[in-house]
Design a protein around this motif. Structure first.
Motif, mmCIF file in Angstrom:
data_model
loop_
_atom_site.group_PDB
_atom_site.id
_atom_site.type_symbol
_atom_site.label_atom_id
_atom_site.label_comp_id
_atom_site.label_asym_id
_atom_site.label_seq_id
_atom_site.Cartn_x
_atom_site.Cartn_y
_atom_site.Cartn_z
ATOM 1 N N VAL A 198 0.837 -1.203 0.000
ATOM 2 C CA VAL A 198 0.000 0.000 0.000
ATOM 3 C C VAL A 198 0.872 1.254 0.000
ATOM 4 C CG1 VAL A 198 -1.675 1.327 1.359
ATOM 5 C CG2 VAL A 198 -1.971 -1.134 1.082
ATOM 6 N N GLY A 199 1.979 1.219 0.729
ATOM 7 C CA GLY A 199 2.909 2.341 0.720
ATOM 8 C C GLY A 199 3.494 2.582 -0.653
ATOM 9 N N SER A 200 3.762 1.508 -1.394
ATOM 10 C CA SER A 200 4.272 1.640 -2.754
ATOM 11 C C SER A 200 3.223 2.222 -3.695
ATOM 12 C CB SER A 200 4.739 0.271 -3.271
ATOM 13 O OG SER A 200 5.191 0.353 -4.602
ATOM 14 N N ILE A 201 1.956 1.901 -3.445
ATOM 15 C CA ILE A 201 0.881 2.417 -4.302
ATOM 16 C C ILE A 201 0.581 3.874 -3.991
ATOM 17 C CG2 ILE A 201 -1.578 2.182 -4.845
ATOM 18 C CD1 ILE A 201 -1.283 -0.829 -4.346
ATOM 19 N N VAL A 202 0.449 4.204 -2.701
ATOM 20 C CA VAL A 202 0.064 5.555 -2.289
ATOM 21 C C VAL A 202 1.239 6.523 -2.368
ATOM 22 C CG1 VAL A 202 -0.869 6.905 -0.368
ATOM 23 C CG2 VAL A 202 -1.743 4.618 -0.809
ATOM 24 N N ARG A 203 2.443 6.054 -2.048
ATOM 25 C CA ARG A 203 3.668 6.862 -2.083
ATOM 26 C C ARG A 203 3.636 8.009 -1.080
ATOM 27 N NH1 ARG A 203 5.584 7.566 -8.399
ATOM 28 N NH2 ARG A 203 5.763 5.353 -8.881
ATOM 29 N N HIS A 204 2.908 7.846 -0.015
ATOM 30 C CA HIS A 204 2.825 8.875 1.018
ATOM 31 C C HIS A 204 2.702 8.163 2.356
ATOM 32 C CE1 HIS A 204 1.169 12.175 3.471
ATOM 33 N NE2 HIS A 204 1.797 12.963 2.616
ATOM 34 N N SER A 205 3.658 8.392 3.246
ATOM 35 C CA SER A 205 3.728 7.632 4.496
ATOM 36 C C SER A 205 2.483 7.810 5.354
ATOM 37 C CB SER A 205 4.977 8.037 5.287
ATOM 38 O OG SER A 205 6.149 7.756 4.559
ATOM 39 N N ALA A 206 2.114 9.078 5.619
ATOM 40 C CA ALA A 206 0.972 9.332 6.504
ATOM 41 C C ALA A 206 -0.317 8.778 5.907
ATOM 42 C CB ALA A 206 0.836 10.826 6.769
ATOM 43 N N GLY A 207 -0.499 8.959 4.606
ATOM 44 C CA GLY A 207 -1.714 8.465 3.960
ATOM 45 C C GLY A 207 -1.809 6.951 3.997
ATOM 46 N N ALA A 208 -0.702 6.262 3.710
ATOM 47 C CA ALA A 208 -0.717 4.799 3.701
ATOM 48 C C ALA A 208 -0.915 4.235 5.103
ATOM 49 C CB ALA A 208 0.590 4.274 3.097
ATOM 50 N N ILE A 209 -0.279 4.845 6.111
ATOM 51 C CA ILE A 209 -0.471 4.385 7.495
ATOM 52 C C ILE A 209 -1.919 4.572 7.918
ATOM 53 C CG2 ILE A 209 0.136 4.836 9.901
ATOM 54 C CD1 ILE A 209 2.962 5.511 8.941
ATOM 55 N N THR A 210 -2.519 5.703 7.541
ATOM 56 C CA THR A 210 -3.929 5.948 7.878
ATOM 57 C C THR A 210 -4.831 4.899 7.244
ATOM 58 O OG1 THR A 210 -3.496 8.331 8.030
ATOM 59 C CG2 THR A 210 -5.788 7.634 7.778
ATOM 60 N N ILE A 211 -4.568 4.570 5.992
ATOM 61 C CA ILE A 211 -5.363 3.555 5.297
ATOM 62 C C ILE A 211 -5.263 2.210 6.012
ATOM 63 C CG2 ILE A 211 -5.543 2.189 3.175
ATOM 64 C CD1 ILE A 211 -4.731 4.717 1.633
ATOM 65 N N MET A 212 -4.059 1.822 6.394
ATOM 66 C CA MET A 212 -3.863 0.514 7.013
ATOM 67 C C MET A 212 -4.436 0.464 8.438
ATOM 68 S SD MET A 212 -2.722 -1.483 4.805
ATOM 69 C CE MET A 212 -2.609 -2.832 5.976
ATOM 70 N N ILE A 213 -4.296 1.540 9.197
ATOM 71 C CA ILE A 213 -4.895 1.564 10.535
ATOM 72 C C ILE A 213 -6.417 1.496 10.418
ATOM 73 C CG2 ILE A 213 -5.213 2.920 12.636
ATOM 74 C CD1 ILE A 213 -2.466 1.667 12.387
ATOM 75 N N GLY A 214 -6.961 2.197 9.412
ATOM 76 C CA GLY A 214 -8.405 2.113 9.173
ATOM 77 C C GLY A 214 -8.837 0.712 8.796
ATOM 78 N N LEU A 215 -8.030 0.041 7.954
ATOM 79 C CA LEU A 215 -8.343 -1.339 7.580
ATOM 80 C C LEU A 215 -8.275 -2.271 8.779
ATOM 81 C CD1 LEU A 215 -8.899 -3.309 5.208
ATOM 82 C CD2 LEU A 215 -6.408 -3.582 4.992
ATOM 83 N N LEU A 216 -7.404 -1.960 9.722
ATOM 84 C CA LEU A 216 -7.252 -2.801 10.912
ATOM 85 C C LEU A 216 -8.415 -2.637 11.883
ATOM 86 C CD1 LEU A 216 -5.456 -4.632 12.758
ATOM 87 C CD2 LEU A 216 -4.417 -2.522 13.608
ATOM 88 N N LEU A 217 -8.861 -1.403 12.096
ATOM 89 C CA LEU A 217 -9.819 -1.140 13.172
ATOM 90 C C LEU A 217 -11.216 -0.760 12.694
ATOM 91 C CD1 LEU A 217 -7.498 0.930 15.554
ATOM 92 C CD2 LEU A 217 -8.051 -1.506 15.686
#
Length: 289
Positions: A198-217
């Motif tokens: 996801v980080g490779s697709i989004v290319r933005h650290s904060a955005g990709a972390i937000t997406i993954m935390i959202g997917l987790l919770l």
């Protein structure tokens, strides 16, 4: 009457000696080696072990898994109640659930941080094969995440089993040991690998972390607030396939009566990660760095 033009000098001198010439030829002392995946793996291993974010995120991960796991075991061991024949390995669930956020963060930073700093241009110049770069990052990160998770989860599992002996806990079977150590470590490593992609697709650290935390919770939190009877199927689906519930399956403590069981959560996360990896590869080949 026009004067003849002098001959133009040679633009680039010829350093290659001609037969019979007194000028010696030049041979570079630097050997020319054909690059391969091993060189990319060595480069990615050097990067992931030399940056401070790796030590911080993995250090916090180990502290959460071991600290919460041992704390939960000590709390039960010092109480008057017992586990009533439950699997003692299940107490390691809470530490791994919180610790998974650290693995997610490290997975995103492994790729997205290079786009933020511009280091990705140097990486692609050194290794023009973009697929090889992505494959090397994938292999190195997966092995690091799996080994660290396995060591922490196994330590907590053995410690909890010893602490809770005689407190109504059953002896885990071989299959339960396998799922509570190797199985859960593979799941966490694949979750971190999905974050890397996801980080490779989004290319933005904060955005990709937000997406993954959202997917987790997010699925679990949303399902808890679906009180309407008409949304019962949606609520059950979100609960059954939420990451916390899939993680609990490895400890035989599923949050729902139905849904994934056994090793099914591992195949689900593997399939999702494979699809995301294919998309990241196609985008990496098409987009500029």
């Amino acid at each position: 009457m026009s004067t003849p033009q002098p001959p133009m000098p040679q633009a680039v001198p010829t350093w290659q000696a001609t037969p019979g010439s007194a000028i010696p030829s030049y041979t570079s002392p630097i050997p020319v080696v054909r690059t391969h995946l091993g060189h990319a793996l060595a480069s990615e291993w050097t990067k992931i072990r030399s940056v401070r974010s790796t030590m911080w995120t993995l250090g916090v991960f180990v502290l959460l898994v071991i600290g919460i796991g041992l704390g939960a075991g000590a709390l039960v061991a010092n109480s008057t109640s017992d586990l009533g024949g439950e699997n003692p390995l299940g107490l390691g669930f809470f530490g791994l659930l919180l610790g998974s956020m650290c693995v997610i963060t490290l997975g995103v930073l492994t790729t997205a941080s290079e786009y933020g700093t511009g280091m990705i241009r140097t990486t692609m110049t050194a290794c023009p094969s973009r697929g090889r770069v992505l494959a090397a990052k994938t292999i190195v990160f997966f092995l690091v995440a799996f080994v660290v998770t396995l060591v922490a989860a196994a330590f907590v599992a053995f410690a909890q089993t010893a602490m809770l002996e005689g407190h109504g806990a059953k002896d885990p079977s071989g299959g339960e040991w396998l799922k509570g150590t190797i199985g859960v470590s593979l799941y966490i490593a694949l979750l971190g690998l999905l974050s890397l992609v996801v980080g490779s697709i989004v290319r933005h650290s904060a955005g990709a972390i937000t997406i993954m935390i959202g997917l987790l919770l997010a699925p679990l939190v949303i399902a808890l607030f679906m009180f309407a009877e008409s949304l019962a199927k949606v609520r059950n689906g979100l609960l059954e396939y939420s990451i916390p519930n899939q993680l609990s399956v490895f400890y035989s403590n599923s949050l729902t009566a139905s849904g994934p069981s056994g090793w099914e959560p591992l195949w689900i996360i593997l399939g999702v990660t494979a699809v995301a990896f294919a998309g990241a590869y196609l985008l990496l080949e098409k987009r500029d760095v």
